[in-house]
Design a protein around this motif. Structure first.
Motif, short mmCIF file in Angstrom:
data_model
loop_
_atom_site.label_atom_id
_atom_site.label_comp_id
_atom_site.label_asym_id
_atom_site.label_seq_id
_atom_site.Cartn_x
_atom_site.Cartn_y
_atom_site.Cartn_z
N LYS A 100 21.42 -2.24 29.05
CA LYS A 100 22.04 -1.05 29.61
C LYS A 100 22.02 0.02 28.53
N PHE A 101 22.16 1.24 28.96
CA PHE A 101 22.17 2.35 28.03
C PHE A 101 23.40 3.21 28.29
N THR A 102 23.98 3.72 27.24
CA THR A 102 25.10 4.64 27.31
C THR A 102 24.65 5.97 26.73
N ILE A 103 24.97 7.05 27.43
CA ILE A 103 24.55 8.38 27.00
C ILE A 103 25.77 9.13 26.47
N PHE A 104 25.65 9.68 25.28
CA PHE A 104 26.67 10.55 24.71
C PHE A 104 26.13 11.97 24.72
N LYS A 105 26.93 12.90 25.24
CA LYS A 105 26.48 14.28 25.39
C LYS A 105 27.51 15.24 24.82
N SER A 106 27.05 16.43 24.49
CA SER A 106 27.96 17.47 24.02
C SER A 106 28.72 18.05 25.20
N ASN A 107 29.91 18.54 24.94
CA ASN A 107 30.64 19.26 25.98
C ASN A 107 31.02 20.65 25.50
N HIS A 108 30.44 21.07 24.39
CA HIS A 108 30.82 22.34 23.80
C HIS A 108 30.12 23.50 24.51
N PRO A 109 30.88 24.48 24.99
CA PRO A 109 30.29 25.58 25.76
C PRO A 109 29.38 26.49 24.95
N LEU A 110 29.49 26.47 23.63
CA LEU A 110 28.64 27.34 22.80
C LEU A 110 27.35 26.67 22.35
N ASP A 111 27.19 25.37 22.62
CA ASP A 111 25.93 24.71 22.29
C ASP A 111 24.82 25.29 23.16
N GLY A 112 23.68 25.48 22.55
CA GLY A 112 22.54 26.01 23.28
C GLY A 112 21.90 24.94 24.15
N PRO A 113 20.92 25.35 24.95
CA PRO A 113 20.24 24.39 25.82
C PRO A 113 19.46 23.37 25.00
N ASN A 114 19.34 22.18 25.54
CA ASN A 114 18.55 21.14 24.87
C ASN A 114 17.09 21.36 25.29
N ASN A 115 16.35 22.03 24.41
CA ASN A 115 14.96 22.39 24.70
C ASN A 115 14.04 21.18 24.74
N LEU A 116 14.39 20.12 24.03
CA LEU A 116 13.57 18.91 24.08
C LEU A 116 13.63 18.31 25.48
N ILE A 117 14.82 18.14 26.02
CA ILE A 117 14.95 17.57 27.37
C ILE A 117 14.29 18.49 28.39
N ARG A 118 14.43 19.78 28.23
CA ARG A 118 13.82 20.73 29.16
C ARG A 118 12.30 20.71 29.08
N SER A 119 11.74 20.21 27.97
CA SER A 119 10.28 20.15 27.83
C SER A 119 9.67 18.95 28.55
N PHE A 120 10.49 17.98 28.95
CA PHE A 120 9.98 16.79 29.62
C PHE A 120 9.71 17.07 31.09
N TYR A 121 8.77 16.32 31.64
CA TYR A 121 8.49 16.43 33.08
C TYR A 121 9.78 16.12 33.84
N GLY A 122 10.17 17.02 34.71
CA GLY A 122 11.39 16.85 35.48
C GLY A 122 12.62 17.42 34.80
N GLY A 123 12.51 17.85 33.56
CA GLY A 123 13.66 18.36 32.83
C GLY A 123 13.76 19.88 32.78
N GLN A 124 12.77 20.57 33.34
CA GLN A 124 12.70 22.03 33.23
C GLN A 124 13.94 22.73 33.78
N ASP A 125 14.52 22.22 34.83
CA ASP A 125 15.65 22.88 35.49
C ASP A 125 17.01 22.29 35.12
N LEU A 126 17.02 21.32 34.21
CA LEU A 126 18.29 20.70 33.83
C LEU A 126 19.09 21.62 32.92
N GLU A 127 20.38 21.64 33.11
CA GLU A 127 21.29 22.46 32.30
C GLU A 127 22.00 21.57 31.28
#
Length: 160
Positions: A100-127
């Protein structure tokens, strides 16, 4: 303009990994290899993360890599704000699993977009904002190391 500590590129990941090793050594804890989606990185990095003696996913000291937007002195905080536990095993996982995998994510409103995830197929529209770290656990819920062959699966997991 204020620079966010957790904006990170490939070089910053190397610095944070050194920090994690230093903390583990001085706290007397071990590390476990986790997948890191640094917001300005060119690839998924496998990084050492400090893990407490119980070696469960929530014992991983994720705040080295992920902006938890709570004071570093805070002893108690709600992990539900930072942690996602997908309730499924990855289909067609070719490892020794099942894992199993556990995902830890930021919750800070001033963090910028994760450009790596957005560069993946299917990740372009993820916020997705800030860094994302993925911890792997075995059937007993104990952390185990992420290896390079896991990258395809953790990428799918994060994008889906």
């Amino acid at each position: 303009m204020t620079t966010n500590y957790h904006q990170c590129d490939n070089e910053r990941v190397r610095e944070l990994a050194m920090d994690a090793r230093y903390v583990a050594k001085h706290m007397g804890y071990s590390t476990v290899r986790c997948g890191l989606f640094g917001m300005d990185c060119s690839k998924i990095h496998i990084v050492p993360a400090v893990v407490g003696p119980e070696r469960r996913a929530f014992d991983v000291i994720f705040r080295t890599y992920v902006n938890a937007s709570v004071s570093r002195e805070t002893l108690v905080y709600n992990l539900d704000r930072f942690m996602i536990n997908p309730d499924r095993y990855l289909v067609n996982f070719m490892g020794d699993g099942p894992f199993k995998f556990t995902i830890f994510k930021s919750n800070h409103p001033l963090d910028g977009p994760n450009n790596l995830i957005r560069s993946f197929y299917g990740g372009q529209d993820l916020e997705v904002r800030g860094n994302v770290m993925v911890v792997k656990t075995d059937q007993d819920g104990l952390v185990c190391p992420v290896v390079a062959s896991d990258n395809f699966f953790i990428q799918r997991l994060v994008v889906e």
